[in-house]
Design a protein around this motif. Structure first.
Motif, PDB file in Angstrom:
ATOM      1  N   ASN A  85       0.803  -1.220   0.000  1.00  0.00           N
ATOM      2  CA  ASN A  85       0.000   0.000   0.000  1.00  0.00           C
ATOM      3  C   ASN A  85       0.838   1.272   0.000  1.00  0.00           C
ATOM      4  O   ASN A  85       0.300   2.373   0.121  1.00  0.00           O
ATOM      5  CB  ASN A  85      -0.961  -0.011   1.191  1.00  0.00           C
ATOM      6  CG  ASN A  85      -2.114  -0.946   0.942  1.00  0.00           C
ATOM      7  OD1 ASN A  85      -2.940  -0.702   0.088  1.00  0.00           O
ATOM      8  ND2 ASN A  85      -2.166  -2.047   1.676  1.00  0.00           N
ATOM      9  N   GLY A  86       2.156   1.135  -0.115  1.00  0.00           N
ATOM     10  CA  GLY A  86       3.018   2.296  -0.278  1.00  0.00           C
ATOM     11  C   GLY A  86       3.413   3.008   1.006  1.00  0.00           C
ATOM     12  O   GLY A  86       3.939   4.117   0.957  1.00  0.00           O
ATOM     13  N   PHE A  87       3.209   2.378   2.160  1.00  0.00           N
ATOM     14  CA  PHE A  87       3.543   3.018   3.427  1.00  0.00           C
ATOM     15  C   PHE A  87       4.956   2.695   3.893  1.00  0.00           C
ATOM     16  O   PHE A  87       5.535   3.420   4.696  1.00  0.00           O
ATOM     17  CB  PHE A  87       2.563   2.589   4.527  1.00  0.00           C
ATOM     18  CG  PHE A  87       1.177   3.106   4.318  1.00  0.00           C
ATOM     19  CD1 PHE A  87       0.885   4.442   4.520  1.00  0.00           C
ATOM     20  CD2 PHE A  87       0.159   2.265   3.909  1.00  0.00           C
ATOM     21  CE1 PHE A  87      -0.396   4.927   4.320  1.00  0.00           C
ATOM     22  CE2 PHE A  87      -1.118   2.741   3.706  1.00  0.00           C
ATOM     23  CZ  PHE A  87      -1.400   4.075   3.917  1.00  0.00           C
ATOM     24  N   THR A 106       7.708   5.682   4.074  1.00  0.00           N
ATOM     25  CA  THR A 106       7.748   6.441   2.818  1.00  0.00           C
ATOM     26  C   THR A 106       7.175   7.848   3.016  1.00  0.00           C
ATOM     27  O   THR A 106       6.560   8.140   4.048  1.00  0.00           O
ATOM     28  CB  THR A 106       6.911   5.725   1.740  1.00  0.00           C
ATOM     29  OG1 THR A 106       5.550   5.677   2.190  1.00  0.00           O
ATOM     30  CG2 THR A 106       7.431   4.324   1.465  1.00  0.00           C
ATOM     31  N   ASP A 107       7.369   8.688   2.022  1.00  0.00           N
ATOM     32  CA  ASP A 107       6.751  10.021   2.052  1.00  0.00           C
ATOM     33  C   ASP A 107       5.233   9.885   2.150  1.00  0.00           C
ATOM     34  O   ASP A 107       4.579  10.654   2.845  1.00  0.00           O
ATOM     35  CB  ASP A 107       7.126  10.826   0.806  1.00  0.00           C
ATOM     36  CG  ASP A 107       8.580  11.254   0.799  1.00  0.00           C
ATOM     37  OD1 ASP A 107       9.203  11.293   1.887  1.00  0.00           O
ATOM     38  OD2 ASP A 107       9.104  11.551  -0.295  1.00  0.00           O
ATOM     39  N   TYR A 108       4.700   8.898   1.448  1.00  0.00           N
ATOM     40  CA  TYR A 108       3.250   8.670   1.483  1.00  0.00           C
ATOM     41  C   TYR A 108       2.794   8.318   2.899  1.00  0.00           C
ATOM     42  O   TYR A 108       1.761   8.793   3.364  1.00  0.00           O
ATOM     43  CB  TYR A 108       2.879   7.550   0.510  1.00  0.00           C
ATOM     44  CG  TYR A 108       1.398   7.293   0.412  1.00  0.00           C
ATOM     45  CD1 TYR A 108       0.536   8.296  -0.016  1.00  0.00           C
ATOM     46  CD2 TYR A 108       0.860   6.068   0.746  1.00  0.00           C
ATOM     47  CE1 TYR A 108      -0.827   8.072  -0.108  1.00  0.00           C
ATOM     48  CE2 TYR A 108      -0.491   5.824   0.657  1.00  0.00           C
ATOM     49  CZ  TYR A 108      -1.333   6.833   0.235  1.00  0.00           C
ATOM     50  OH  TYR A 108      -2.676   6.608   0.149  1.00  0.00           O
ATOM     51  N   SER A 109       3.585   7.529   3.596  1.00  0.00           N
ATOM     52  CA  SER A 109       3.270   7.173   4.976  1.00  0.00           C
ATOM     53  C   SER A 109       3.222   8.416   5.859  1.00  0.00           C
ATOM     54  O   SER A 109       2.388   8.520   6.752  1.00  0.00           O
ATOM     55  CB  SER A 109       4.327   6.206   5.507  1.00  0.00           C
ATOM     56  OG  SER A 109       4.175   5.988   6.878  1.00  0.00           O
ATOM     57  N   ARG A 110       4.090   9.352   5.587  1.00  0.00           N
ATOM     58  CA  ARG A 110       4.143  10.562   6.410  1.00  0.00           C
ATOM     59  C   ARG A 110       2.939  11.476   6.191  1.00  0.00           C
ATOM     60  O   ARG A 110       2.705  12.383   6.979  1.00  0.00           O
ATOM     61  CB  ARG A 110       5.468  11.288   6.184  1.00  0.00           C
ATOM     62  CG  ARG A 110       6.630  10.512   6.836  1.00  0.00           C
ATOM     63  CD  ARG A 110       7.954  11.248   6.769  1.00  0.00           C
ATOM     64  NE  ARG A 110       8.652  11.132   5.499  1.00  0.00           N
ATOM     65  CZ  ARG A 110       9.313  10.058   5.083  1.00  0.00           C
ATOM     66  NH1 ARG A 110       9.380   8.991   5.845  1.00  0.00           N
ATOM     67  NH2 ARG A 110       9.923  10.049   3.924  1.00  0.00           N
ATOM     68  N   THR A 111       2.135  11.198   5.167  1.00  0.00           N
ATOM     69  CA  THR A 111       0.895  11.966   5.002  1.00  0.00           C
ATOM     70  C   THR A 111      -0.102  11.629   6.112  1.00  0.00           C
ATOM     71  O   THR A 111      -1.077  12.350   6.305  1.00  0.00           O
ATOM     72  CB  THR A 111       0.227  11.722   3.626  1.00  0.00           C
ATOM     73  OG1 THR A 111      -0.159  10.353   3.515  1.00  0.00           O
ATOM     74  CG2 THR A 111       1.154  12.111   2.485  1.00  0.00           C
TER      75      THR A 111
END
Length: 127
Positions: A75-77, A96-101
């Motif tokens: 899931n890109g985390f 990931t950067d996506y996780s930091r959202t």
């Protein structure tokens, strides 16, 4: 006037349905006992090896951690980094950067949880 109320209710049902679907999608990806805990540790610690990650999350088994990391990676985390040039081979996990959202969501949940615990304690001691 009655027609306007019906239109308003229909619009609310659409919005409510969209919000419910969006929350359901979000919970599907991050729900469960372990996923948010893993994300939080990865965000706080940076690059971390599997065994260290397992030690930082009390109660999680190696099998469950492995499965959760695979789901989070899909899931890109989480990003799995293999250092094949090292002996023995070192595998690290990174948020990931996506996780930091999710940072604001996590902080809001943390604040809410602290307030909830405080409210529960106050209610218990008042009785």
């Amino acid at each position: 006037m009655e027609n306007e109320v019906e239109v308003y209710k229909a619009g609310c049902k659409i919005t409510c349905g969209e919000n419910l679907a969006a929350v359901e999608d979000a919970l599907y990806v991050i729900s469960g006992k372990w996923k948010l805990k893993i994300i939080i540790v990865l965000q706080e610690m940076g690059n971390i090896r599997f065994n260290e990650l397992q030690r930082l999350i009390p109660g999680i088994s190696a099998r469950v951690l492995s499965n959760e990391l695979k789901d989070l990676e899909l899931n890109g985390f989480v990003k799995r980094v293999v250092h094949a040039e090292m002996t023995p081979v070192v595998v690290e996990y990174i948020s990931t950067d996506y996780s930091r959202t999710l940072k604001n969501v996590i902080m809001s949940l943390s604040d809410w949880g602290k307030n909830h615990k405080k409210n529960i304690r106050e209610d218990v001691f008042e009785k």
